[in-house]
Design a protein around this motif. Structure first.
Motif, PDB file in Angstrom:
ATOM      1  N   UNK A 151      39.236  11.650  68.024  1.00  0.00           N
ATOM      2  CA  UNK A 151      40.159  11.987  66.542  1.00  0.00           C
ATOM      3  C   UNK A 151      39.200  11.694  65.669  1.00  0.00           C
ATOM      4  N   UNK A 152      39.130  12.702  64.600  1.00  0.00           N
ATOM      5  CA  UNK A 152      38.381  12.952  63.391  1.00  0.00           C
ATOM      6  C   UNK A 152      39.297  12.918  62.465  1.00  0.00           C
ATOM      7  N   UNK A 153      39.131  12.283  61.275  1.00  0.00           N
ATOM      8  CA  UNK A 153      39.928  12.222  60.020  1.00  0.00           C
ATOM      9  C   UNK A 153      39.054  11.925  58.780  1.00  0.00           C
ATOM     10  N   UNK A 154      39.400  12.164  57.624  1.00  0.00           N
ATOM     11  CA  UNK A 154      38.756  11.910  56.362  1.00  0.00           C
ATOM     12  C   UNK A 154      39.592  11.026  55.560  1.00  0.00           C
ATOM     13  N   UNK A 155      38.816  10.266  54.638  1.00  0.00           N
ATOM     14  CA  UNK A 155      39.298   9.373  53.809  1.00  0.00           C
ATOM     15  C   UNK A 155      38.514   8.968  52.906  1.00  0.00           C
ATOM     16  N   UNK A 156      38.927   8.489  51.673  1.00  0.00           N
ATOM     17  CA  UNK A 156      37.774   7.959  50.525  1.00  0.00           C
ATOM     18  C   UNK A 156      37.860   6.384  50.790  1.00  0.00           C
ATOM     19  N   UNK A 157      36.411   6.258  50.655  1.00  0.00           N
ATOM     20  CA  UNK A 157      35.894   4.635  50.700  1.00  0.00           C
ATOM     21  C   UNK A 157      35.289   4.053  49.558  1.00  0.00           C
ATOM     22  N   UNK A 158      35.776   2.869  48.996  1.00  0.00           N
ATOM     23  CA  UNK A 158      35.404   2.442  47.951  1.00  0.00           C
ATOM     24  C   UNK A 158      34.285   1.321  48.271  1.00  0.00           C
ATOM     25  N   UNK A 159      33.063   1.689  47.973  1.00  0.00           N
ATOM     26  CA  UNK A 159      31.869   0.458  48.087  1.00  0.00           C
ATOM     27  C   UNK A 159      31.514   0.140  46.906  1.00  0.00           C
ATOM     28  N   UNK A 160      31.642  -0.872  46.420  1.00  0.00           N
ATOM     29  CA  UNK A 160      31.077  -1.542  45.348  1.00  0.00           C
ATOM     30  C   UNK A 160      31.430  -0.737  44.106  1.00  0.00           C
ATOM     31  N   UNK A 161      32.591  -0.035  44.011  1.00  0.00           N
ATOM     32  CA  UNK A 161      33.168   0.391  42.752  1.00  0.00           C
ATOM     33  C   UNK A 161      32.877   1.964  42.867  1.00  0.00           C
ATOM     34  N   UNK A 165      33.140  10.096  49.983  1.00  0.00           N
ATOM     35  CA  UNK A 165      34.115  10.914  50.914  1.00  0.00           C
ATOM     36  C   UNK A 165      33.573  10.422  52.301  1.00  0.00           C
ATOM     37  N   UNK A 166      34.459   9.980  53.267  1.00  0.00           N
ATOM     38  CA  UNK A 166      34.133   9.596  54.496  1.00  0.00           C
ATOM     39  C   UNK A 166      34.858  10.008  55.358  1.00  0.00           C
ATOM     40  N   UNK A 167      33.985  10.572  56.790  1.00  0.00           N
ATOM     41  CA  UNK A 167      34.604  11.038  57.943  1.00  0.00           C
ATOM     42  C   UNK A 167      34.402  10.076  58.826  1.00  0.00           C
ATOM     43  N   UNK A 168      35.526   9.824  59.767  1.00  0.00           N
ATOM     44  CA  UNK A 168      35.788   8.987  60.768  1.00  0.00           C
ATOM     45  C   UNK A 168      35.914   9.405  61.887  1.00  0.00           C
TER      46      UNK A 168
END
Length: 333
Positions: A151-161, A165-168
């Protein structure tokens, strides 16, 4: 990461002959113990060891029946249960990160991933020719539990503020699925032909399948999908020659498109592998004194490997493999 799997198995079987019918019953028991671990690195740089430990016992009964309608006509029937365990890389608690600017992709292991179990029914009929040949038809059905898919999906990821755009991408199980199909086969050596022509023969095989899985949650409004990795049709045709130390085979294979990955957000981004065809040739000659010369030619059609999103117009990957030709000599002492 580290991984270790130990499988302890025991089995028993019994055979019964009733006239022209042979019956074989059996039971196999497997106990699998798996241990895996990987290192987790926090943003602060601190490291910790993450472990997974699991064990499972499975039972695999089987029943096979062979009936001789005549010396040339054989019928077969089988009820079996089988298992397909995940690869180590799929079930250890690991995460691989790739970064390109503000785009990040992750490949994630799934310690909760279950083995795929299949309950199988097979029914076949075979007719044997006097001239070293057989024609057969086999129907099969496989009832699948916990089929693995990616399964592939996309989500936003907050790293240090900072927002990325992240794909998993991660393997998970589908609770239900099936494979139903029909296989036709013809293999024959034309020994009835005169002289050197009697060395010719043919092999042909066609398989049609209907394969689906049902997921436990909807993706893009869908819960039913084609079984990933399974083409609807496969063809194999070969012409061969075997006579007086000479051997040659010209073979052609073709398979239809198949689904590779499911996109959780948009059906237009499901990843497919385009069907391809390939022509191969092999030949050899045995001098009878332990010396044999041979040649092999692979992918004479120079068929491309293509992957696409949703439809063939949205090409994701296009690879040309070229063709390979080998020559050689074998010695037998």
């Amino acid at each position: 990461y580290t991984a270790q799997e130990d499988i302890l198995a025991g089995y028993g079987q019994a055979r019964f002959d009733i006239g022209a019918t042979n019956v074989l019953v059996g039971l196999r028991v497997e106990k699998a113990d798996f241990e895996g671990s990987s290192t987790s690195v926090a943003l602060s740089g601190a490291q910790s060891l993450v472990k997974v430990d699991r064990d499972q016992t499975d039972f695999f009964p089987s029943l096979t029946v062979r009936h001789s309608f005549s010396d040339n006509l054989i019928g077969r029937f089988a009820l079996t249960r089988s298992i397909s365990r995940p690869e180590f890389s799929q079930i250890v608690p690991r995460r691989i990160e790739e970064t390109d600017g503000t785009d990040i992709s992750y490949e994630i292991g799934n310690p909760d991933l279950e083995p795929t179990l299949s309950n199988n029914v097979d029914l076949g009929l075979e007719y044997y020719f006097a001239s070293l040949g057989v024609v057969s038809a086999n129907a099969f059905y496989k009832d699948l539990t916990d089929y693995r898919y990616v399964l592939t999906y996309e989500d936003e990821l907050n790293i240090g503020g900072t927002i990325f755009d992240a794909e998993f991408e991660t393997p998970i199980n589908a609770p239900d699925g099936h494979i139903a199909g029909l296989e036709l086969n013809w293999q024959q050596k034309f020994g009835f032909l005169p002289g050197l022509l009697s060395g010719f023969g043919v092999f042909a095989n066609y398989t049609w399948t209907d394969a689906e899985i049902t997921t436990d949650q909807p993706y893009g409004g869908r819960t039913d999908f084609a079984l990933p990795g399974q083409s609807d049709s496969n063809y194999n045709v070969a012409v061969f020659y075997e006579k007086a130390g000479a051997s040659a085979r010209l073979s052609y294979t073709k398979r239809s498109d198949y689904l590779e990955e499911i996109n959780a957000d948009d059906p237009d981004f499901d990843l497919y592998v385009e069907g391809r065809e390939q022509l191969d040739f092999t030949a050899s000659y045995d001098f009878g004194n332990g010396v044999e010369v041979f040649t092999e030619a692979k992918n004479l059609t120079n068929s491309a490997g293509v992957r696409y999103y949703g439809s063939r117009e949205r090409t994701y990957e296009y690879k040309k493999f070229g063709y390979n030709v080998f020559f050689g000599v074998r010695f037998k002492l």
